[in-house]
Design an enzyme around this catalytic site. Structure first.
Site: not given
Ligand code: CP3
Length: 344
Positions: A25, A29, A38, A75, A152
């Site tokens: 990540r 944020r 964003r 994602d 999910y």
């Molecule tokens: O790592 C990186 O920088 C690359 C991008 C990336 C994102 N999600 C961007 C993201 C990657 C590799 C993921 C993987 C992901 N997404 C996983 C597996 C890894 C982990 O964290 O366990 C999972 C379970 C998801 C599903 C997901 N996406 C959830 C549960 C959420 C909400 C929780 C949260 O952290 O807000 C997201 C949103 C998400 N994916 C964000 C980002 C940058 C935040 C969204 C935002 O900008 O509001």
């Protein structure tokens, strides 16, 4: 061909004097420049599907910190959406999807071969990144592992114990297996296209692998990942693959060998010393600093970073966190971690 990029050297099994580093990540944020882009995109999903802006946020942490790898901004839930699931994000809460509880819910999904129209902007992001990344930065593509994505898709949201997915697996195993099959096929196609567009490494995120126990772990965490890796290696034998069975605990032992992964990513539930003895003997490991150090910083960040680097210094190692960096992290702590790893 001999590799010059440090991440690719570590993935090929080389022990480097300084471990290469990137962060799960890393575009996110905690960075003000991410929040600004964003805002420009509108919302998170619009950002994922806007190739120019997705490439821009992928590049932001590379410019700021000079990480050795960048990870495609996307994602794991884009694949279910491309298969026809409804997907939206509720600010401050997380993802929401249509659910799968019956055969009728499954039957509305598209075949795996139909995903590419929806996902073509993601492949375009990869192509832009290969042009724009610095020559020594490795580009990592990714997808969710089938079990995690299924949790999910079945529940329609994140769940603390993955209860709905366990329930479907135990009460309607034939339906559950169809969901897993569709995800295995879709993941192979999706990652193949990322590789063809220019991803140099791919990673499979199995964030909820730890809730699978005993034979279930073998059937739903290990086997699907093994099948995906075999299919990808048949088409793209030179592309290294990182597997992240988060929460696997003792099941980290032998996971790389059993699945064919070139590297396993370690969460922070195991110690680096334990992993050096039991996991790194089979090849490259990645991890495993607790992401909370990116919030708290200070001497404990420095000590724990050094402990991990030292413990894993006798084999191939890519430094990373044990899970994604959180929005409340301080960007200065990230710099402190990098300086500590690189000894500057
Ligand atoms: O790592 C990186 O920088 C690359 C991008 C990336 C994102 N999600 C961007 C993201 C990657 C590799 C993921 C993987 C992901 N997404 C996983 C597996 C890894 C982990 O964290 O366990 C999972 C379970 C998801 C599903 C997901 N996406 C959830 C549960 C959420 C909400 C929780 C949260 O952290 O807000 C997201 C949103 C998400 N994916 C964000 C980002 C940058 C935040 C969204 C935002 O900008 O509001």
């Amino acid at each position: 061909m001999a590799q010059t990029k440090t991440i690719l050297r570590a993935l090929a099994g080389e022990t480097l004097e300084t471990p290469p580093i990137w962060m799960m990540r890393q575009a996110g944020r905690y960075l003000p420049e991410y929040r600004a882009t964003r805002g420009q995109a509108g919302d998170f999903l619009s950002l994922c599907y806007n190739s120019e802006l997705a490439a821009e946020v992928t590049l932001q942490p590379i410019r700021r910190y000079g990480f050795d790898a960048s990870i495609l901004f996307a994602d794991i839930l884009l694949l279910p959406q491309a298969l026809g699931a409804d997907l939206w994000f509720v600010t401050g809460e997380g993802p929401r999807l249509s659910t799968i509880q019956s055969q009728a819910d499954f039957d509305v999904l598209k075949p795996a071969s139909a995903i590419h129209d929806k996902l073509s902007p993601i492949y375009e992001t990869v192509r832009i990144l290969r042009r724009e990344l610095p020559a020594d930065t490795t580009l990592i593509g990714f997808a969710g592992a089938p079990w995690t994505v299924a949790t999910y898709m079945i529940a329609g949201r994140g769940t603390p114990d993955q209860g709905p997915a366990h329930a479907l697996k135990d009460t309607k195993p034939a339906l559950f297996d169809q969901v897993m099959e569709r995800l295995i096929e879709g993941t192979i196609d999706y990652l193949s296209m990322q590789i063809e567009a220019g991803a140099e490494v791919v990673k499979l995120f199995d964030s909820w692998a730890g809730s699978l126990k005993g034979a279930d772990f073998d059937r739903y965490a290990l086997e699907p990942v093994k099948r995906i890796i075999a299919a990808l290696k048949a088409k793209h034998p030179d592309t290294p693959i990182i597997a992240f069975p988060r929460g696997a605990g003792e099941r980290y032992i032998g996971f790389a060998e059993a699945t064919g992964a070139d590297c396993v990513a370690l969460d922070d539930g195991v110690t680096a010393a334990w992993a050096a003895e039991h996991v790194q003997k089979d090849g490259c490991v990645q991890g495993n600093l607790a992401s909370s150090h990116m919030v708290t910083g200070g001497q404990s960040l420095v000590e724990e970073t050094r402990r991990i680097v030292d413990a894993l210094s006798k084999g191939p190692h890519i430094f990373n966190l044990g899970h994604g960096i959180t929005p409340d992290a301080d960007p200065e702590n990230v710099q402190l971690m990098i300086d500590t790893v690189r000894g500057t």
